[in-house]
Design a protein around this motif. Structure first.
Motif, PDB file in Angstrom:
ATOM      1  N   ARG A 209     -44.359  34.164  75.135  1.00  0.00           N
ATOM      2  CA  ARG A 209     -45.573  33.342  75.243  1.00  0.00           C
ATOM      3  C   ARG A 209     -46.261  33.196  73.895  1.00  0.00           C
ATOM      4  O   ARG A 209     -46.811  32.137  73.585  1.00  0.00           O
ATOM      5  CB  ARG A 209     -46.519  33.964  76.269  1.00  0.00           C
ATOM      6  CG  ARG A 209     -46.021  33.836  77.702  1.00  0.00           C
ATOM      7  CD  ARG A 209     -47.003  34.377  78.695  1.00  0.00           C
ATOM      8  NE  ARG A 209     -46.540  34.177  80.065  1.00  0.00           N
ATOM      9  CZ  ARG A 209     -47.212  34.536  81.139  1.00  0.00           C
ATOM     10  NH1 ARG A 209     -48.399  35.118  81.011  1.00  0.00           N
ATOM     11  NH2 ARG A 209     -46.715  34.316  82.346  1.00  0.00           N
ATOM     12  N   GLY A 210     -46.226  34.250  73.094  1.00  0.00           N
ATOM     13  CA  GLY A 210     -46.796  34.158  71.755  1.00  0.00           C
ATOM     14  C   GLY A 210     -46.044  33.173  70.892  1.00  0.00           C
ATOM     15  O   GLY A 210     -46.639  32.420  70.106  1.00  0.00           O
ATOM     16  N   ALA A 211     -44.711  33.170  71.014  1.00  0.00           N
ATOM     17  CA  ALA A 211     -43.909  32.212  70.241  1.00  0.00           C
ATOM     18  C   ALA A 211     -44.224  30.779  70.661  1.00  0.00           C
ATOM     19  O   ALA A 211     -44.333  29.879  69.814  1.00  0.00           O
ATOM     20  CB  ALA A 211     -42.422  32.506  70.416  1.00  0.00           C
ATOM     21  N   ALA A 212     -44.381  30.554  71.969  1.00  0.00           N
ATOM     22  CA  ALA A 212     -44.735  29.209  72.433  1.00  0.00           C
ATOM     23  C   ALA A 212     -46.115  28.808  71.928  1.00  0.00           C
ATOM     24  O   ALA A 212     -46.338  27.664  71.512  1.00  0.00           O
ATOM     25  CB  ALA A 212     -44.678  29.151  73.960  1.00  0.00           C
ATOM     26  N   GLU A 236     -37.785  41.651  74.746  1.00  0.00           N
ATOM     27  CA  GLU A 236     -37.551  40.345  75.357  1.00  0.00           C
ATOM     28  C   GLU A 236     -36.379  39.677  74.658  1.00  0.00           C
ATOM     29  O   GLU A 236     -36.201  39.811  73.450  1.00  0.00           O
ATOM     30  CB  GLU A 236     -38.788  39.446  75.254  1.00  0.00           C
ATOM     31  CG  GLU A 236     -39.949  39.891  76.112  1.00  0.00           C
ATOM     32  CD  GLU A 236     -41.066  38.868  76.151  1.00  0.00           C
ATOM     33  OE1 GLU A 236     -42.074  39.135  76.808  1.00  0.00           O
ATOM     34  OE2 GLU A 236     -40.936  37.786  75.524  1.00  0.00           O
ATOM     35  N   GLY A 237     -35.602  38.942  75.441  1.00  0.00           N
ATOM     36  CA  GLY A 237     -34.469  38.215  74.901  1.00  0.00           C
ATOM     37  C   GLY A 237     -34.667  36.717  74.964  1.00  0.00           C
ATOM     38  O   GLY A 237     -35.772  36.217  75.216  1.00  0.00           O
ATOM     39  N   LEU A 238     -33.584  35.999  74.789  1.00  0.00           N
ATOM     40  CA  LEU A 238     -33.654  34.539  74.746  1.00  0.00           C
ATOM     41  C   LEU A 238     -34.161  33.964  76.060  1.00  0.00           C
ATOM     42  O   LEU A 238     -34.900  32.976  76.063  1.00  0.00           O
ATOM     43  CB  LEU A 238     -32.283  33.965  74.403  1.00  0.00           C
ATOM     44  CG  LEU A 238     -32.191  32.454  74.270  1.00  0.00           C
ATOM     45  CD1 LEU A 238     -33.141  31.930  73.200  1.00  0.00           C
ATOM     46  CD2 LEU A 238     -30.749  32.042  73.967  1.00  0.00           C
ATOM     47  N   SER A 239     -33.803  34.558  77.183  1.00  0.00           N
ATOM     48  CA  SER A 239     -34.227  34.002  78.473  1.00  0.00           C
ATOM     49  C   SER A 239     -35.746  34.012  78.605  1.00  0.00           C
ATOM     50  O   SER A 239     -36.337  33.046  79.133  1.00  0.00           O
ATOM     51  CB  SER A 239     -33.586  34.770  79.631  1.00  0.00           C
ATOM     52  OG  SER A 239     -33.956  36.132  79.612  1.00  0.00           O
ATOM     53  N   GLU A 240     -36.397  35.062  78.130  1.00  0.00           N
ATOM     54  CA  GLU A 240     -37.861  35.115  78.192  1.00  0.00           C
ATOM     55  C   GLU A 240     -38.497  34.079  77.270  1.00  0.00           C
ATOM     56  O   GLU A 240     -39.523  33.474  77.600  1.00  0.00           O
ATOM     57  CB  GLU A 240     -38.363  36.507  77.839  1.00  0.00           C
ATOM     58  CG  GLU A 240     -38.135  37.565  78.896  1.00  0.00           C
ATOM     59  CD  GLU A 240     -36.775  38.218  78.815  1.00  0.00           C
ATOM     60  OE1 GLU A 240     -36.503  39.132  79.608  1.00  0.00           O
ATOM     61  OE2 GLU A 240     -35.959  37.830  77.939  1.00  0.00           O
ATOM     62  N   PHE A 245     -41.357  28.795  76.810  1.00  0.00           N
ATOM     63  CA  PHE A 245     -41.439  27.424  76.301  1.00  0.00           C
ATOM     64  C   PHE A 245     -41.390  26.423  77.457  1.00  0.00           C
ATOM     65  O   PHE A 245     -42.086  25.397  77.421  1.00  0.00           O
ATOM     66  CB  PHE A 245     -40.316  27.166  75.292  1.00  0.00           C
ATOM     67  CG  PHE A 245     -40.668  27.579  73.891  1.00  0.00           C
ATOM     68  CD1 PHE A 245     -40.949  26.641  72.910  1.00  0.00           C
ATOM     69  CD2 PHE A 245     -40.734  28.923  73.550  1.00  0.00           C
ATOM     70  CE1 PHE A 245     -41.280  27.019  71.620  1.00  0.00           C
ATOM     71  CE2 PHE A 245     -41.066  29.324  72.259  1.00  0.00           C
ATOM     72  CZ  PHE A 245     -41.346  28.367  71.295  1.00  0.00           C
ATOM     73  N   HIS A 246     -40.605  26.721  78.479  1.00  0.00           N
ATOM     74  CA  HIS A 246     -40.563  25.842  79.660  1.00  0.00           C
ATOM     75  C   HIS A 246     -41.924  25.789  80.338  1.00  0.00           C
ATOM     76  O   HIS A 246     -42.439  24.705  80.664  1.00  0.00           O
ATOM     77  CB  HIS A 246     -39.502  26.348  80.628  1.00  0.00           C
ATOM     78  CG  HIS A 246     -39.541  25.681  81.970  1.00  0.00           C
ATOM     79  ND1 HIS A 246     -39.182  24.356  82.164  1.00  0.00           N
ATOM     80  CD2 HIS A 246     -39.927  26.152  83.186  1.00  0.00           C
ATOM     81  CE1 HIS A 246     -39.345  24.043  83.436  1.00  0.00           C
ATOM     82  NE2 HIS A 246     -39.794  25.104  84.083  1.00  0.00           N
ATOM     83  N   GLU A 247     -42.532  26.955  80.542  1.00  0.00           N
ATOM     84  CA  GLU A 247     -43.824  26.993  81.222  1.00  0.00           C
ATOM     85  C   GLU A 247     -44.915  26.314  80.400  1.00  0.00           C
ATOM     86  O   GLU A 247     -45.879  25.783  80.971  1.00  0.00           O
ATOM     87  CB  GLU A 247     -44.199  28.443  81.529  1.00  0.00           C
ATOM     88  CG  GLU A 247     -43.310  29.068  82.600  1.00  0.00           C
ATOM     89  CD  GLU A 247     -43.705  30.481  82.970  1.00  0.00           C
ATOM     90  OE1 GLU A 247     -44.381  31.145  82.150  1.00  0.00           O
ATOM     91  OE2 GLU A 247     -43.341  30.918  84.071  1.00  0.00           O
ATOM     92  N   ALA A 248     -44.770  26.341  79.070  1.00  0.00           N
ATOM     93  CA  ALA A 248     -45.748  25.688  78.208  1.00  0.00           C
ATOM     94  C   ALA A 248     -45.457  24.199  78.006  1.00  0.00           C
ATOM     95  O   ALA A 248     -46.233  23.500  77.343  1.00  0.00           O
ATOM     96  CB  ALA A 248     -45.788  26.380  76.848  1.00  0.00           C
ATOM     97  N   GLY A 249     -44.346  23.719  78.563  1.00  0.00           N
ATOM     98  CA  GLY A 249     -43.977  22.318  78.378  1.00  0.00           C
ATOM     99  C   GLY A 249     -43.465  22.010  76.989  1.00  0.00           C
ATOM    100  O   GLY A 249     -43.553  20.863  76.519  1.00  0.00           O
ATOM    101  N   LEU A 250     -42.872  23.009  76.335  1.00  0.00           N
ATOM    102  CA  LEU A 250     -42.445  22.853  74.945  1.00  0.00           C
ATOM    103  C   LEU A 250     -40.943  23.050  74.767  1.00  0.00           C
ATOM    104  O   LEU A 250     -40.470  23.242  73.644  1.00  0.00           O
ATOM    105  CB  LEU A 250     -43.196  23.858  74.056  1.00  0.00           C
ATOM    106  CG  LEU A 250     -44.715  23.718  74.017  1.00  0.00           C
ATOM    107  CD1 LEU A 250     -45.339  24.857  73.215  1.00  0.00           C
ATOM    108  CD2 LEU A 250     -45.117  22.372  73.424  1.00  0.00           C
ATOM    109  N   THR A 251     -40.188  22.966  75.840  1.00  0.00           N
ATOM    110  CA  THR A 251     -38.742  23.196  75.751  1.00  0.00           C
ATOM    111  C   THR A 251     -38.074  22.269  74.750  1.00  0.00           C
ATOM    112  O   THR A 251     -37.109  22.655  74.078  1.00  0.00           O
ATOM    113  CB  THR A 251     -38.098  23.025  77.141  1.00  0.00           C
ATOM    114  OG1 THR A 251     -38.604  24.042  78.018  1.00  0.00           O
ATOM    115  CG2 THR A 251     -36.584  23.147  77.068  1.00  0.00           C
TER     116      THR A 251
END
Length: 267
Positions: A209-212, A236-240, A245-251
């Motif tokens: 979430r911080g990265a997003a 945390e790995g790539l899936s997290e 990013f998906h939840e933030a709409g930033l995929t």
């Protein structure tokens, strides 16, 4: 393990852990080299070696070391690799400990590197990073955990690339965005690194979430995640990261390829 990395015009590949290879301006740049095989490193454990070893990386023009205090950012073979480079850029304290060819840059200072493509200079701007929670205890030098340096790479006709180093602070990201408003690509150290004895086990690097959030603040068009695998203390790995990013709409910003394969960089 892949055997070699042909030079690219303008591209990046992550090799595992924090280590990335960036080709731009006719230069080959390696960030936080970690080339040891899996195994113990004091209180940390490396769980996987790199996708490409130092021989496969070949001749390098510049090494960027966010910090040398922790082996997950500069392990034994990474140190040997950096010592043979023409130039290593890092923080002032790290440069003193590493010695030549390391040059120390304080936050918001610039070092210019002549480009091999004839396009003038590559500008390397050192930017701050906070290696832990904002309220963490500071050491005698005023750093949380240790001195860490991020970098912004830019030049005429080139994309502007931010390499975060082990930064966990969105406040720092906001300051970088204010001072450098046109970042094209962000290489974000994520993985939510945790060491139980430090800061109550709170993350020492960005979680998903911080990265997003950092990506949103920076306004970057491309985000290349790193520092999320290869070490046991990454929680945390790539899936997290992908879920956040998906939840933030930033995929659409994420660029993830198999380690050792290239992501093209554009302005």
């Amino acid at each position: 393990m892949r055997t070699g990395l042909p030079r690219q015009e303008c591209a990046i590949t992550v090799l595992g852990g924090p280590t990335a290879v960036i080709d731009m301006g006719g230069l080959r740049i390696v960030t936080d080299p970690t080339f040891d095989e899996a195994g113990p490193h004091g209180y940390l454990t490396k769980s996987a070696g790199p996708a490409v070893d130092e021989n496969g990386v070949g001749p390098v023009d510049l090494v960027l070391v966010s910090h040398e205090a922790h082996p997950d950012n500069l392990d034994e073979r990474g140190r040997a690799f950096a010592s043979t480079a023409p130039l290593v850029l890092t923080g002032p304290l790290a440069a003193r400990r590493l010695g030549s060819p390391a040059v120390g840059l304080s936050p918001w200072t610039v070092h210019s590197v002549p480009r091999a493509d004839g396009g003038g200079d590559l500008t390397v701007l050192a930017v701050p990073a906070v290696h832990g929670p904002e309220d963490g205890e500071r050491d005698a030098d005023g750093n949380i955990n240790c001195e860490v340096t991020g970098f912004v790479l830019s030049g005429h006709g080139l994309p502007t690339v931010y390499v975060s180093g082990d930064n966990a602070s969105i406040r720092v990201v906001a300051e970088i965005s204010r001072r450098v408003p046109d970042i094209d690509t962000a290489v974000l150290h994520a993985g939510a690194a945790r060491v139980p004895a430090k800061f109550g086990g709170r993350p020492l690097s960005l979680n998903g979430r911080g990265a997003a959030a950092a990506a949103a603040v920076l306004g970057a068009d491309t985000v290349v995640p790193a520092h999320y695998d290869g070490w046991a203390h990454f929680s945390e790995g790539l899936s997290e990261i992908e879920l956040a990013f998906h939840e933030a709409g930033l995929t659409s910003l994420l660029r993830v390829t198999a380690h050792g394969t290239w992501v093209r960089l554009t302005r």
